[in-house]
Design a protein around this motif. Structure first.
Motif, PDB file in Angstrom:
ATOM      1  N   TRP A 255       0.936  -1.137   0.096  1.00 50.89           N
ATOM      2  CA  TRP A 255      -0.101  -0.111  -0.035  1.00 50.89           C
ATOM      3  C   TRP A 255       0.925   1.191  -0.019  1.00 50.89           C
ATOM      4  CZ3 TRP A 255      -4.471   2.395  -0.646  1.00 50.89           C
ATOM      5  CH2 TRP A 255      -4.716   3.475  -0.547  1.00 50.89           C
ATOM      6  N   THR A 256       1.889   1.155   0.772  1.00 50.28           N
ATOM      7  CA  THR A 256       2.866   2.483   0.918  1.00 50.28           C
ATOM      8  C   THR A 256       3.713   2.871   0.049  1.00 50.28           C
ATOM      9  OG1 THR A 256       4.226   1.507   2.479  1.00 50.28           O
ATOM     10  CG2 THR A 256       2.547   2.457   3.555  1.00 50.28           C
ATOM     11  N   VAL A 257       4.305   1.655  -0.648  1.00 51.09           N
ATOM     12  CA  VAL A 257       5.487   1.930  -1.554  1.00 51.09           C
ATOM     13  C   VAL A 257       4.990   2.030  -3.073  1.00 51.09           C
ATOM     14  CG1 VAL A 257       7.752   1.175  -2.395  1.00 51.09           C
ATOM     15  CG2 VAL A 257       7.062   1.171  -0.098  1.00 51.09           C
ATOM     16  N   ARG A 403       1.898   8.049   1.602  1.00 50.28           N
ATOM     17  CA  ARG A 403       0.687   6.968   2.105  1.00 50.28           C
ATOM     18  C   ARG A 403       1.352   6.416   3.398  1.00 50.28           C
ATOM     19  NH1 ARG A 403      -1.940   3.341  -2.618  1.00 50.28           N
ATOM     20  NH2 ARG A 403      -3.010   4.881  -3.654  1.00 50.28           N
ATOM     21  N   MET A 404       0.282   6.002   4.302  1.00 47.75           N
ATOM     22  CA  MET A 404       0.784   5.429   5.602  1.00 47.75           C
ATOM     23  C   MET A 404       0.041   4.296   5.691  1.00 47.75           C
ATOM     24  SD  MET A 404       0.890   7.451   9.253  1.00 47.75           S
ATOM     25  CE  MET A 404       0.975   6.521  10.689  1.00 47.75           C
ATOM     26  N   ALA A 405       0.474   3.096   6.262  1.00 48.37           N
ATOM     27  CA  ALA A 405      -0.170   1.917   6.601  1.00 48.37           C
ATOM     28  C   ALA A 405       0.031   1.650   8.158  1.00 48.37           C
ATOM     29  CB  ALA A 405      -0.129   0.869   5.623  1.00 48.37           C
ATOM     30  N   HIS A 432      -8.317   5.931   3.103  1.00 53.03           N
ATOM     31  CA  HIS A 432      -9.022   4.815   2.066  1.00 53.03           C
ATOM     32  C   HIS A 432      -9.647   3.674   2.706  1.00 53.03           C
ATOM     33  CE1 HIS A 432      -7.183   6.776  -1.414  1.00 53.03           C
ATOM     34  NE2 HIS A 432      -6.280   7.374  -0.629  1.00 53.03           N
ATOM     35  N   GLY A 433      -8.930   3.123   3.688  1.00 57.75           N
ATOM     36  CA  GLY A 433      -9.496   1.862   4.258  1.00 57.75           C
ATOM     37  C   GLY A 433      -9.189   1.791   5.714  1.00 57.75           C
ATOM     38  N   ILE A 434     -10.344   0.925   6.514  1.00 58.49           N
ATOM     39  CA  ILE A 434      -9.890   0.307   7.767  1.00 58.49           C
ATOM     40  C   ILE A 434     -10.411  -0.936   7.955  1.00 58.49           C
ATOM     41  CG2 ILE A 434     -10.977   0.579  10.119  1.00 58.49           C
ATOM     42  CD1 ILE A 434     -11.143   3.755   9.847  1.00 58.49           C
ATOM     43  N   LEU A 456      -3.968   5.007   4.895  1.00 60.28           N
ATOM     44  CA  LEU A 456      -3.882   6.332   4.874  1.00 60.28           C
ATOM     45  C   LEU A 456      -3.253   7.056   3.565  1.00 60.28           C
ATOM     46  CD1 LEU A 456      -3.419   6.843   8.632  1.00 60.28           C
ATOM     47  CD2 LEU A 456      -5.695   6.659   7.369  1.00 60.28           C
ATOM     48  N   GLU A 457      -3.624   8.493   3.235  1.00 59.19           N
ATOM     49  CA  GLU A 457      -2.933   9.059   2.204  1.00 59.19           C
ATOM     50  C   GLU A 457      -3.103  10.561   2.770  1.00 59.19           C
ATOM     51  OE1 GLU A 457      -2.832  10.157  -2.424  1.00 59.19           O
ATOM     52  OE2 GLU A 457      -4.459   8.824  -1.575  1.00 59.19           O
ATOM     53  N   LYS A 458      -1.872  11.290   2.870  1.00 58.89           N
ATOM     54  CA  LYS A 458      -1.594  12.498   3.424  1.00 58.89           C
ATOM     55  C   LYS A 458      -2.130  13.521   2.757  1.00 58.89           C
ATOM     56  CE  LYS A 458       0.248  15.092   6.854  1.00 58.89           C
ATOM     57  NZ  LYS A 458       1.706  15.264   7.007  1.00 58.89           N
TER      58      LYS A 458
END
Length: 788
Positions: A255-257, A403-405, A432-434, A456-458
């Motif tokens: 997700w993040t990369v 992006r953060m996970a 985006h998602g939980i 998450l997306e900043k």
């Protein structure tokens, strides 16, 4: 593999433990199969099988002497990382059993620990139930192994270093390496002083065991599991240490990369599970030196060493930027010659420490709160646990669009302290998602907390951005965020799915509501809609193109007023909350279909012989000639031109929508087609009662409820009558006159705001503030942070 708990070491050991073989060979230098069989007190075939398995993974060497095998430990300097095939769990079993047994022997034969070592142990918050001496020697031996691994892995890039050999002064070698290599995984710690000097037996075994970890498919998992075996769970719990499983790490990294040159931060790196998967993701995207763009931080120097070994084994050349320290005290703002520089990353992967707020001392809680509140300009509850502060602090290091996970306990979504965190996330991120894990998915062994992953997306979310709440009951290999977040590709693992516009989420509500953990109808003071209203679908004509007419068509066929009724043909694109005569007249001027052919007399159905209008008769003949009677519904009606008889409803509701649910006051008395719901109140109502109910129906509160109850078809939400009937609503008859009037006034104000196409968010918030106490949704009903 049969195991039993060893009374002296406290860990589970394998029957005829291979660790015992290593200890024997380290002490005796070599041994035949017969020697090992006698030492283990087992059969010859069992001993030979154990010895060959250790040979297969590169730990033992064998030579033939006549008809017998002579076995020695493999202490060669070269590590084979690609050719050795080690079964999952075998490497950590060998390492943990061997080090535990050596540590037990040393602890039992040693005097009291030196003061600096005791202080080191005390600073780690080890519970009194854990033997201080046992723990210290286990950590000292594990750290010596990790240093030996790192030293060996750096040899090819640093020719000034000599290979390690049993009998050498390793401490001097390690000190030279620290001077030559900028690798914090090699740093010295007081506990290392327990093994100063020559450790012939231990070092011989360590040299051999390096091959097991080097050949492991997943070194981070092997080292992390070894650490968990060596450290009792109660000790790890004090530090909040629970390793991220590989399948979770892969998912979060994917997700993040997003780009090969993304910079990555792992703020609680542990054994490197998350960072390793991020590194692999970068390499798969084409990064040439991915390790150089990885930054990891951990408060535990043992974790830093594990991560350094893991990343070095995964990527090889160079080393990442690993830092030993308290992440909370790391600031993204750094001094530079030109002023402040802000350290930001494209990707953040985080498994925050799971310590409860009660486990934090008061002065530390105040410090955490002060740091995070100052850097965010948000206020956070003093009851916030460490993982909450950790999550918010990590977000400060994320670049805009990054992006953060993060994997965190799900209880954050329902607690009082969680309100402040949710408010921050809603304001600063596109959520985006939980993704919550069902109890059937084993994420953290022996941990009661139910975890969730946040994607998450900043930055500000785009208009109508939807947050997806998912509860999963199983995990499939290769599951990716893209697939899981899609509406159709992940249904085999998803038990509950709710898509809701982020702008509708409130930080003051329980988000478990969207994960199916709270019944929609459990609003204490609400009633089901069916108790106060009859809800139907509009008229199904069976041939809308024939039965729905524009004004021009009415004029062309000379259809009298008695054979037609005004309608709203569709609610698509509408945002107004009251339909007036002016609206209908404008639709008529625009050429919309605003009339419904409606052949009824006062006594009932209008038979063909009762129709006196030549225009109507000719229009019916035209319908028969052009196929209007061919459809199933029309052909089975008698007479075929008779549509369902309905009376205008005071409230009309959208059946399907993409931009939010809508309920309209039907001021004109329009009939509708079956693409609009008709709502008839089952009591005599006043104008302010109707308007108060409509204020509720158009509130964010009901929007969130219907987002859960309705069906989502690729972004198109479909609301069935049964779902609307079961929806909790206020009964306007039960409201005080002042409350009813306030809601009615707010609804009428909403009508004016919508017609001017102005921002209605503050007005909707005001409506919510009026409604929530009526439903028993005031924030004092939230789960208290102290309930564990």
């Amino acid at each position: 593999m049969s195991k039993s708990r060893d009374k002296s070491s406290g860990i589970y050991v394998t029957t005829y433990s291979p660790a015992k073989i290593l200890l024997y060979l380290a002490e005796h230098g070599e041994g035949t199969t017969a020697d090992i069989r006698e030492f283990l007190d087992c059969s010859h075939s069992t001993a030979l099988k154990k010895l060959h398995s250790l040979e297969d993974v590169g730990i033992l060497n064998a030579r033939q002497f006549g008809n017998a095998y002579v076995w020695t430990l493999n202490t060669d300097r070269d590590l084979e990382t690609n050719e050795i095939d080690i079964d999952p769990g075998e490497a950590e079993t060998l390492l943990s059993e061997t080090l535990a047994e050596l540590a037990t022997d040393r602890a039992n034969s040693s005097n009291e620990l030196p003061g600096d070592v005791r202080a080191w142990v005390d600073n780690r918050g080890i519970p009194k139930t854990v033997s201080t001496s046992q723990y210290a020697y286990r950590m000292a031996m594990f750290r010596r192994f990790l240093h030996a691994m790192l030293y060996t892995l750096h040899l090819t890039e640093h020719p000034e270093l000599r290979p390690l050999s049993a009998g050498d002064d390793w401490d001097t070698r390690f000190e030279l390496a620290r001077e030559s290599i900028d690798d914090s995984g090699l740093s010295w710690s007081p506990v290392d002083g327990l093994l100063m000097g020559t450790e012939l037996t231990l070092d011989t075994i360590i040299l051999a065991l390096r091959h097991a970890i080097a050949g492991a498919d997943n070194p981070s998992e092997a080292l992390g599991n070894t650490y968990e075996e060596l450290v009792p769970q109660e000790a790890r719990r004090e530090l909040g240490q629970f390793a991220t499983p590989p399948f979770i790490s892969r998912f979060m990294a994917s997700w993040t990369v997003q780009q090969h040159d993304d910079t990555v931060l792992d703020p609680g790196i542990g054994a490197g599970q998350l960072a390793t998967q991020a590194l692999i993701q970068k390499a798969e995207l084409g990064a040439q030196q991915p390790l150089a763009e990885i930054v990891g931080i951990d408060i535990d120097e043992i974790a830093v060493s594990m991560a350094s070994v893991t990343l070095k084994l995964t990527d090889g050349e160079g080393q990442g930027d690993l830092r030993h320290g308290d992440f909370i005290n790391q600031s993204p703002r750094q001094f530079a010659a030109s002023g402040f520089e802000i350290e930001q990353f494209d990707a953040v992967v985080a498994n925050p420490p799971y310590s409860r707020h009660q486990a934090l001392e008061k002065h530390l809680k105040k410090h955490l709160n002060r740091v995070v509140s100052r850097e965010t300009s948000y206020e956070f509850s003093q009851r916030t646990p460490l993982y909450g502060y950790f999550l918010i602090h990590a977000a400060q290091f994320l670049a805009p669009g990054g992006r953060m996970a993060a994997i965190i306990p799900s209880r954050i979504f329902d607690t009082k302290f969680g309100e402040d965190i949710k408010e921050y996330l809603l304001d600063e991120f596109s959520i985006h998602g939980i993704i919550q894990f069902d109890e059937s998915v084993d994420v953290f062994e022996s941990v009661k907390a139910t975890p969730s992953i946040m994607l998450l997306e900043k930055g500000d979310p785009p208009e109508h951005h939807k947050t997806k709440f998912l509860k999963i009951t199983s995990w499939e290999d290769g599951l990716t965020p893209k697939r899981l977040l899609s509406e159709t590709d992940s249904e085999t693992v998803v038990s509950t799915r709710t898509d809701i516009a982020q702008e509708l989420l409130s930080h003051r509500e329980r988000w478990s509501f969207y994960l199916g953990e709270t019944e929609v109808r459990e609003f204490p003071e609400a009633t089901d809609f069916r108790e106060i209203a009859t809800i139907q679908r509009g008229i199904a004509t069976g041939a809308n193109d024939f039965f729905c007419l524009t004004q021009d068509e009415v004029d062309e066929w000379s259809i009298p007023r008695m054979y037609r009724k005004p309608i709203i043909r569709t609610a698509r694109g509408l945002s107004i909350v009251n339909i007036t005569t002016d609206d209908w007249e404008q639709w008529k001027r625009d050429g919309d279909e605003v009339w419904l052919l409606y052949c009824y007399t006062e006594d009932g159905v209008c038979e063909i012989s009762d129709i006196k209008s030549l225009g109507v008769l000719e229009y019916l003949e035209e319908g028969e000639a052009t196929g209007a009677t061919d459809g199933h519904l029309v052909s089975n009606r008698n007479p075929w031109y008779r549509v369902e008889k309905q009376s205008p409803a005071p409230i009309l509701g959208k059946y399907m929508n993409r931009t939010g649910f809508l309920f309209m006051r039907n001021d004109v008395g329009l009939l509708t087609l079956n693409n609009v719901h008709t709502i008839y109140l089952d009591f005599e109502f006043s104008e302010d009662q109707l308007d108060a109910l409509l204020a509720y129906l158009n509130s964010n509160v009901i929007e969130r409820v219907l987002s859960v109850e309705s069906h989502d078809y690729h972004g198109l939400q479909k609301l069935e009558i049964s779902q609307l009937e079961n929806t909790p609503v206020i009964d306007p008859r039960q409201l005080s006159s002042s409350k009813r009037q306030r809601l009615a006034n707010l609804f009428n104000y909403l009508g004016r705001i919508r017609r001017m196409d102005l921002d209605d968010s503050e007005l909707l918030r005001a409506i919510d503030d009026e409604i929530e106490p009526l439903l028993g949704l005031e924030t004092d009903s939230m789960v208290e942070a102290g309930s564990e």
